[in-house]
Design a protein around this motif. Structure first.
Motif, mmCIF file in Angstrom:
data_model
loop_
_atom_site.group_PDB
_atom_site.id
_atom_site.type_symbol
_atom_site.label_atom_id
_atom_site.label_comp_id
_atom_site.label_asym_id
_atom_site.label_seq_id
_atom_site.Cartn_x
_atom_site.Cartn_y
_atom_site.Cartn_z
ATOM 1 N N VAL A 10 -16.008 20.342 -31.763
ATOM 2 C CA VAL A 10 -16.383 18.886 -32.004
ATOM 3 C C VAL A 10 -17.642 18.351 -31.716
ATOM 4 N N LYS A 11 -18.252 17.483 -32.305
ATOM 5 C CA LYS A 11 -19.419 16.942 -31.998
ATOM 6 C C LYS A 11 -19.438 16.188 -30.504
ATOM 7 N N ASP A 12 -20.421 16.158 -29.901
ATOM 8 C CA ASP A 12 -20.476 15.816 -28.448
ATOM 9 C C ASP A 12 -19.681 14.419 -28.029
ATOM 10 N N GLU A 13 -20.141 13.390 -29.022
ATOM 11 C CA GLU A 13 -19.690 12.228 -29.069
ATOM 12 C C GLU A 13 -18.186 12.210 -29.023
ATOM 13 N N ASP A 14 -17.398 13.165 -29.693
ATOM 14 C CA ASP A 14 -16.082 13.051 -30.123
ATOM 15 C C ASP A 14 -15.088 13.735 -29.065
ATOM 16 N N VAL A 15 -15.987 14.501 -27.873
ATOM 17 C CA VAL A 15 -15.015 15.202 -27.056
ATOM 18 C C VAL A 15 -14.058 14.346 -26.389
ATOM 19 N N GLU A 16 -14.249 13.061 -25.728
ATOM 20 C CA GLU A 16 -13.591 12.422 -24.908
ATOM 21 C C GLU A 16 -12.228 11.942 -25.758
ATOM 22 N N ARG A 17 -12.665 11.202 -26.937
ATOM 23 C CA ARG A 17 -11.482 11.005 -27.761
ATOM 24 C C ARG A 17 -10.541 12.153 -28.131
ATOM 25 N N CYS A 18 -11.091 13.308 -28.566
ATOM 26 C CA CYS A 18 -10.022 14.400 -28.753
ATOM 27 C C CYS A 18 -9.348 14.864 -27.546
ATOM 28 N N VAL A 19 -10.095 15.068 -26.421
ATOM 29 C CA VAL A 19 -9.340 15.342 -25.178
ATOM 30 C C VAL A 19 -8.163 14.453 -24.849
ATOM 31 N N ASP A 20 -8.534 13.080 -24.943
ATOM 32 C CA ASP A 20 -7.462 12.006 -24.693
ATOM 33 C C ASP A 20 -6.165 12.068 -25.678
ATOM 34 N N ALA A 21 -6.556 12.543 -26.918
ATOM 35 C CA ALA A 21 -5.547 13.014 -27.871
ATOM 36 C C ALA A 21 -4.541 13.993 -27.512
ATOM 37 N N ILE A 22 -5.231 15.150 -26.983
ATOM 38 C CA ILE A 22 -4.604 16.267 -26.865
ATOM 39 C C ILE A 22 -3.702 16.047 -25.420
ATOM 40 N N VAL A 23 -4.386 15.177 -24.512
ATOM 41 C CA VAL A 23 -3.625 15.104 -23.398
ATOM 42 C C VAL A 23 -2.220 14.040 -23.499
ATOM 43 N N LYS A 24 -2.358 13.230 -24.454
ATOM 44 C CA LYS A 24 -1.267 12.234 -24.782
ATOM 45 C C LYS A 24 -0.530 12.958 -25.658
ATOM 46 N N ALA A 25 -0.657 13.948 -26.590
ATOM 47 C CA ALA A 25 0.075 14.578 -27.272
ATOM 48 C C ALA A 25 1.059 15.593 -26.611
#
Length: 112
Positions: free
Chosen positions: A65-80
């Motif tokens: 992912v692009k650098d700016e998308d990392v935190e959003r994607c990590v949060d989605a993984i943790v939540k799921a």
């Protein structure tokens, strides 16, 4: 650009995939793996004999992912992926120097 590698419980794969899709991730790689951490495996009974299962089945999900998308994607993984029990898994984030799409020759952000 970063590569996110998540080791999760197999039954959480579909929820993680859906969470990443909502973040705009268009592709990922999934590998069935085995491992252990603090769980340290468990014992099972087979035909009256007890044996130790050291390596537990897990799923490895990899996505660039692009650098700016990392935190959003990590949060989605943790939540799921979170169940609140031991063995939920780990997420590793590593830098990616270069990405090349083989078919078109596109590089970096365009290749993802």
């Amino acid at each position: 650009m970063k590569q996110i590698t998540a080791i999760i419980k197999p039954f959480k794969l579909e929820e993680v995939r859906e969470g990443l899709a909502e973040c705009g991730v268009t592709g990922l790689t999934v590998t069935e793996v085995k491992g252990f951490g603090r769980q340290k495996g468990h014992t099972e009974l087979y035909r009256g004999a007890e044996y130790v299962v050291d390596f537990l089945p897990k799923v490895k999900v990899e996505v660039a992912v692009k650098d700016e998308d990392v935190e959003r994607c990590v949060d989605a993984i943790v939540k799921a992926a979170r169940t609140g029990k031991i063995g939920d898994g780990k997420i590793f984030i590593t830098s990616v120097e270069r990405v090349i799409r083989i078919r078109t020759g596109e590089v970096d952000d365009d290749a993802v």
